[in-house]
Design an enzyme around this catalytic site. Structure first.
Site, short mmCIF file in Angstrom:
data_model
loop_
_atom_site.label_atom_id
_atom_site.label_comp_id
_atom_site.label_asym_id
_atom_site.label_seq_id
_atom_site.Cartn_x
_atom_site.Cartn_y
_atom_site.Cartn_z
N TYR A 54 10.69 -2.10 -37.99
CA TYR A 54 10.20 -0.92 -37.24
C TYR A 54 11.37 -0.09 -36.72
O TYR A 54 11.45 1.12 -36.96
CB TYR A 54 9.30 -1.36 -36.07
CG TYR A 54 9.13 -0.28 -35.02
CD1 TYR A 54 8.35 0.85 -35.29
CD2 TYR A 54 9.77 -0.36 -33.77
CE1 TYR A 54 8.20 1.87 -34.34
CE2 TYR A 54 9.63 0.64 -32.83
CZ TYR A 54 8.85 1.76 -33.11
OH TYR A 54 8.71 2.76 -32.18
N THR A 90 12.50 6.05 -30.28
CA THR A 90 12.43 4.87 -29.42
C THR A 90 13.82 4.39 -29.01
O THR A 90 14.81 4.62 -29.73
CB THR A 90 11.71 3.74 -30.18
OG1 THR A 90 11.83 2.52 -29.46
CG2 THR A 90 12.30 3.52 -31.57
N ASP A 91 13.88 3.65 -27.90
CA ASP A 91 15.16 3.04 -27.51
C ASP A 91 15.52 1.86 -28.42
O ASP A 91 16.65 1.37 -28.40
CB ASP A 91 15.12 2.59 -26.03
CG ASP A 91 14.03 1.58 -25.71
OD1 ASP A 91 13.22 1.25 -26.61
OD2 ASP A 91 13.97 1.12 -24.56
N GLU A 92 14.53 1.41 -29.23
CA GLU A 92 14.81 0.26 -30.10
C GLU A 92 15.84 0.57 -31.17
O GLU A 92 16.38 -0.34 -31.79
CB GLU A 92 13.51 -0.24 -30.75
CG GLU A 92 12.50 -0.72 -29.73
CD GLU A 92 11.46 -1.69 -30.28
OE1 GLU A 92 11.64 -2.16 -31.42
OE2 GLU A 92 10.50 -1.97 -29.56
N LYS A 109 12.69 3.73 -37.64
CA LYS A 109 12.81 4.83 -36.65
C LYS A 109 14.26 5.35 -36.62
O LYS A 109 14.49 6.55 -36.52
CB LYS A 109 12.38 4.36 -35.26
CG LYS A 109 10.90 4.06 -35.09
CD LYS A 109 9.99 5.28 -35.29
CE LYS A 109 10.09 6.29 -34.17
NZ LYS A 109 9.06 7.36 -34.32
#
Ligand code: NAD
Ligand code: DAU
Length: 358
Positions: free
Chosen positions: A160, A133-135, A164
């Protein structure tokens, strides 16, 4: 080829499975634990296909994974299985640590053992594609034009995104240390059919149709970069089958939008597509309710997807206006799917969320 898709009963995983079955002649094995977020009904269009197979399993179960690898003999692993909802990671992070970190570690170890025993010819083909993810990059300042690129430093904010980020680091370590052939993709917010109702876009559509409040966290000025899920599925298969070993690709939709504008856009579409409103609702937009902000809420995500465009020729087909219209129409046409995924667990969790957020 034989392709393992982990998390294939989820939102993006099911789009990947449908894409591969519809557009290639490869075999797919979906490994999924069927958590609250996994639904085999999302795969009803492929479930009878002889090239589609299902293994009901937890990726943290090493012996089960070994058995699955030895039986199916994969050429490619596309690893999507994860706990994916930021709000749930804030109220209970244990499952995120377990699946996203331990689960990825387990798969890496099983894949490494399996890879070492492959013939030289099979070794050349083999890929472990980690879907992220870009998060992991944290957030960008509101009002700037900065974009996340593949070398942006990791700075995750939520349990989260930290889980990741950890899994991304493990995957790179297994490449550098053990020579496992990996590729990683980091994508922005997806939307489209089969999206679990807890996420902003489906939640807004479904709450509006029931005349329930449309919760906007904080001031609603946070920005997300939206990508239609089928464009993501196409990008993922391209990367899994064509990318150079060890590479990372950012994937995004060039659709930076403020949350409040996304919610208003859905309300406007519903005025046109679902004009018969629930009792007491004059305009859908009146249901917008500003609630307590998400702790650690990232302000803005935006992806520079020029590398995947330049190197693999990928570009999104869908613009947000057409993608959102298709999505709203899909939810209107698929109420049965919605009723089946809105289980008691989900209802209880949402009720608690509303209490905590009000
Ligand atoms: P999702 O929550 O819809 O689906 C996750 C799937 O994984 C479910 O089918 C679930 O049953 C399965 N699963 C969970 N734990 C498991 C376990 N221990 N063993 C086996 N299966 C398990 O998630 P999604 O939105 O489809 O996201 C898929 C992947 O893409 C995730 O890795 C996520 O981090 C990443 N991602 C998502 C987005 C997005 O906008 N949704 C954007 C970028 C990246
Ligand atoms: O950026 C990619 C990420 O996008 C993925 O890695 C995650 O798995 C995926 O869930 C998604 O995370 P977000 O937190 O951005 O998605 P969500 O739909 O939960 O929220 C989108 C934005 O809307 C976010 O700024 C929070 C806000 N929001 C969300 C909900 C559920 C609200 O304002 N109200 C809501 O009720």
């Amino acid at each position: 080829m034989n392709i393992i898709v982990t998390g294939g009963a989820g939102f993006i995983g099911s789009a990947v499975v449908r894409h591969i079955i519809a557009n290639t002649s490869h075999n797919v094995l979906n490994i999924d634990k069927l958590t609250y977020a996994g639904n085999l009904e999302s795969l009803s269009s492929v479930s009878e296909n002889s090239r589609y197979h299902f293994s009901h399993n937890d990726i943290c179960n090493k012996s089960a994974m070994e058995e699955v690898f030895n039986d199916f003999k994969p050429d490619i692993i596309m690893h999507l299985a994860a706990e994916s909802h930021v709000d749930r990671s804030i109220t209970g992070s244990a499952d995120f640590i377990e699946t996203n970190i331990i689960g990825t570690y387990t798969l890496l170890e099983v894949a490494r053992q399996y890879y070492m025993e492959l013939s030289d010819h099979k070794k050349i083909i083999f890929r472990f594609h980690h879907i992220s993810t870009d998060e992991v990059y944290g957030d960008l300042e509101e009002g700037t034009s900065n974009l996340f690129i593949e070398t942006t430093a990791y700075n995750p904010s939520s349990p989260y995104s930290a889980s990741k980020a950890s899994s991304d680091h493990l995957v790179r370590a297994w490449y550098r240390t053990y020579g496992l052939p990996i590729v990683i993709t980091n994508c922005s917010n997806n939307y489209g059919p089969y999206h679990f109702p807890e996420k902003l876009i489906p939640l807004t559509i479904l709450n509006a149709l029931k005349g329930k409040p449309l919760p906007i966290y904080g001031n609603g000025l946070q920005v997300r970069d939206w990508l239609y899920v089928e464009d993501h599925a196409r990008a993922l298969f391209l990367v899994a089958s064509e990318a150079e070993i060890g590479e990372t690709y950012n994937i995004g939709g060039h659709n930076e939008l403020k949350n409040v504008d996304v919610v208003k856009g859905i309300c406007n579409l519903l005025e046109e597509l679902a004009p018969h409103k629930p009792d007491g609702v004059v305009n859908y937009i009146d249901l917008i309710t500003y609630v307590k902000d998400r702790p650690g809420h990232d302000l803005r995500y935006a992806i520079d997807a020029s590398k995947i465009h330049r190197e693999l020729g990928w570009t999104p087909n869908e613009i947000f206006e057409t993608g959102l219209r298709k999505t709203v129409q899909w939810y209107l046409d698929n109420q049965e799917w919605v009723e089946n995924v809105e289980t008691g667990e989900y209802q209880n969790w949402m009720q608690k969320q509303y209490q905590d957020n009000s």
